[in-house]
Design an enzyme around this catalytic site. Structure first.
Site, PDB file in Angstrom:
ATOM      1  N   ILE A 294       0.859  -1.178   0.000  1.00  0.00           N
ATOM      2  CA  ILE A 294       0.000   0.000   0.000  1.00  0.00           C
ATOM      3  C   ILE A 294       0.905   1.241   0.000  1.00  0.00           C
ATOM      4  O   ILE A 294       1.806   1.357   0.824  1.00  0.00           O
ATOM      5  CB  ILE A 294      -0.929   0.032   1.223  1.00  0.00           C
TER       6      ILE A 294
ATOM      7  N   THR B 212       2.230  10.895  -0.379  1.00  0.00           N
ATOM      8  CA  THR B 212       3.297  11.800   0.053  1.00  0.00           C
ATOM      9  C   THR B 212       4.681  11.319  -0.368  1.00  0.00           C
ATOM     10  O   THR B 212       5.571  12.120  -0.627  1.00  0.00           O
ATOM     11  CB  THR B 212       3.262  11.971   1.578  1.00  0.00           C
ATOM     12  N   ASN B 213       4.880  10.016  -0.412  1.00  0.00           N
ATOM     13  CA  ASN B 213       6.175   9.440  -0.798  1.00  0.00           C
ATOM     14  C   ASN B 213       5.946   8.312  -1.806  1.00  0.00           C
ATOM     15  O   ASN B 213       6.283   7.159  -1.537  1.00  0.00           O
ATOM     16  CB  ASN B 213       6.910   8.897   0.437  1.00  0.00           C
TER      17      ASN B 213
ATOM     18  N   GLY C  58       1.942   3.869  11.906  1.00  0.00           N
ATOM     19  CA  GLY C  58       1.001   4.857  12.406  1.00  0.00           C
ATOM     20  C   GLY C  58       1.468   6.267  12.122  1.00  0.00           C
ATOM     21  O   GLY C  58       2.532   6.483  11.547  1.00  0.00           O
TER      22      GLY C  58
ATOM     23  N   CYS D  65       6.852  11.246   7.647  1.00  0.00           N
ATOM     24  CA  CYS D  65       6.115  11.216   8.917  1.00  0.00           C
ATOM     25  C   CYS D  65       7.019  11.280  10.143  1.00  0.00           C
ATOM     26  O   CYS D  65       6.527  11.473  11.254  1.00  0.00           O
ATOM     27  CB  CYS D  65       5.226   9.973   8.984  1.00  0.00           C
TER      28      CYS D  65
ATOM     29  N   LEU E 259       8.382   2.601   9.001  1.00  0.00           N
ATOM     30  CA  LEU E 259       8.819   2.658  10.395  1.00  0.00           C
ATOM     31  C   LEU E 259       7.724   2.138  11.325  1.00  0.00           C
ATOM     32  O   LEU E 259       6.698   2.782  11.496  1.00  0.00           O
ATOM     33  CB  LEU E 259       9.182   4.099  10.777  1.00  0.00           C
TER      34      LEU E 259
END
Length: 492
Positions: free
Chosen positions: A114, A118-119, A217, A250, A418
């Site tokens: 997924i 943003t990246n 998260g 993030c 992460l």
């Protein structure tokens, strides 16, 4: 009459997974030398296409900037690839002669990847590389707002892998990404594991799919600046970290928690580096932009200070690097306290490390549990206390959290996924790599004999020693007698 787009996308998922399953069977049969050749060619392709893919990503999504997007892509080739290059992922990967155990690697199978908007390109190239390193195939579900650049990144990775001997369809990307397609991809019987990077709802869907999943998260990252910090160094590194790709990673800083003793020096250092301190009215104007319908406003994500100022209707100096607003409140009612994936920082003032510790915890609890925390200090006791007490999986010391969290400026394993551990309802607190995408079997040799069970000893019942010999009765006989006596008692 046209076909329903959701039905088409679901069929695309099923066809892709069928091809991926066949490709994975071939990948599983490849040797370590063959797999390593594939990964090396993929890393080379990342270097060649980094700039072009960065430009395509910015053009399609409007997030970030080309130089930093290119640097993010190159991180996959220049930092992640060297970290996994010599990693054993085929056959016996470790022999423990002392404990007489062999560890054998086996791929998990077909992975669902997924991808966030943003990246988009760096995430695709990273996940493709670690998936194939562990002999898995992967099917990507990109964000609809980044489907073209994600598809192009996946296509280039597949072409590179094939040039080095990987089978067709080892790396695929959905051309019709829909919500229904993502659900089908995550729950289909041919999907073996999910690598989810995206919004909270998407990560929750991954964990509720019934499949093994690595999700990440949100990262509402506080950074504490202690009175012992090197102020100039701390501010310089925070500015570079927070402004990288306009804050789309993030792990980037979201709030400054500053000791009162060094506050004026810190603000001065920020201003000298282009930071703009918002007035009360300007803060209110930008505050009104941060949230939309209870979530982060996508119009400010990955945008430059100039673009955000234009949206807010305020005038700022040229070459402004980041906005800073003083804040006291924490919660959804205080938008500056939430995760802001753009160059906006909240500034909190504390008296000492005890107050700073409490405030950092509150910020993490608001939306960044288990992710990342920054601290700038030279007092090792303060650093140790923060490391021991905070519910964060990465405590980044005297470095920008963007670069420190992903392992670009620290010794943490380099990764673009992460884990947040149980704090953030994730299965791991690690930075994800090929080691998480394979099963490890253990062949264990006999080391010591187990003592034989001693035979039951007879029970000796002594009678009148002067006139009768002792009677030897076994435990079984005693139990039988007890049972008969109890039975007679019940009958009576």
């Amino acid at each position: 009459m046209g076909f329903d787009i959701d039905l088409q996308s679901i069929q695309e998922v099923r066809d892709s997974l069928q091809r991926a399953k066949a490709a994975q069977a071939q990948l599983e049969a490849m040797s370590q030398v063959q797999i390593d050749a594939v990964i090396a060619e993929m890393a080379g392709e990342v270097r060649r296409s980094a700039a072009a893919l960065a430009e395509l990503a910015v053009q399609e999504t409007g997030f970030g900037n080309v130089p930093d997007k290119a640097a993010k892509n190159l991180f996959v080739a220049d930092s992640i690839y060297p970290a996994i290059e010599s990693m054993k992922t085929v056959g016996i990967i470790h022999r423990d002669d002392e404990r007489k155990i062999w560890e054998i690697a086996q791929p998990v199978g077909v992975i669902a990847g997924i991808v966030p908007s943003t990246n988009p390109t760096s995430t695709v190239m990273f996940k493709a590389m670690i998936a194939l390193k562990a002999r898995n195939s992967i099917v990507f579900s990109p964000h609809p707002g980044a489907k073209q650049c994600s598809f192009e990144a996946a296509s280039q990775m597949q072409a590179a892998a094939e040039r080095a001997g990987a089978p067709p369809h080892s790396i695929q990307c959905l051309a019709l990404p829909t919500l229904e397609a993502s659900k089908e991809l995550m729950t289909h019987r041919d999907t073996d594991l999910i690598l989810a990077t995206g919004g909270t709802a998407m990560v929750k869907a991954a964990y509720s799919s019934g499949k093994p999943a690595y999700g990440v998260g949100p990262g509402n990252v506080p950074v504490y600046i202690h009175r012992s910090a090197d102020v100039e160094q701390a501010v310089s590194r925070i500015i570079r970290s927070k402004t990288f790709d306009y804050g789309t990673i993030c792990a980037s800083e979201q709030a400054l928690v500053v000791d009162q003793a060094v506050k004026s020096a810190i603000i001065d250092a920020f201003i000298r580096r282009g930071a703009y301190m918002l007035s009360h009215a300007e803060k209110r104007a930008i505050e009104g932009l941060i949230l939309r319908n209870g979530g982060l406003n996508s119009q400010i994500v990955g945008k430059s200070p100039e673009a955000i100022a234009a949206l807010a209707g305020i005038t700022i100096p040229a070459h402004t690097t980041v906005f800073i607003a003083e804040e006291e409140e924490i919660g959804k009612h205080a938008p500056f306290s939430i995760e802001k994936l753009c160059p906006i920082l909240a500034l909190y003032t504390v008296q000492d490390e005890t107050e700073g510790c409490m405030l950092c915890k509150k910020l993490l609890e608001l939306g960044g549990l288990g992710h990342t925390l920054g601290i700038h200090a030279t007092d090792l006791q303060v650093i140790e206390a923060f490391g021991l007490e905070k519910p964060a999986s990465r405590i980044v010391v005297n470095s920008g959290t963007t670069f420190g969290g992903i392992g670009m400026s620290t010794g943490i394993f380099p990764s673009l996924t992460l884990g947040c551990g149980s704090y953030g309802n994730n299965i791991t607190s690690d930075n994800i790599g090929p080691q998480h995408l394979m099963n490890v079997k253990r062949v264990a040799f006999h080391m010591q004999d187990i003592p034989e069970r001693e035979p039951a000893q007879p029970v000796t019942v002594a009678t009148d020693h002067d006139t009768k010999p002792a009677i030897s009765i076994s435990r079984e006989d005693v139990m039988e007698i007890v049972k008969r006596v109890l039975a007679e008692v019940e009958r009576s």
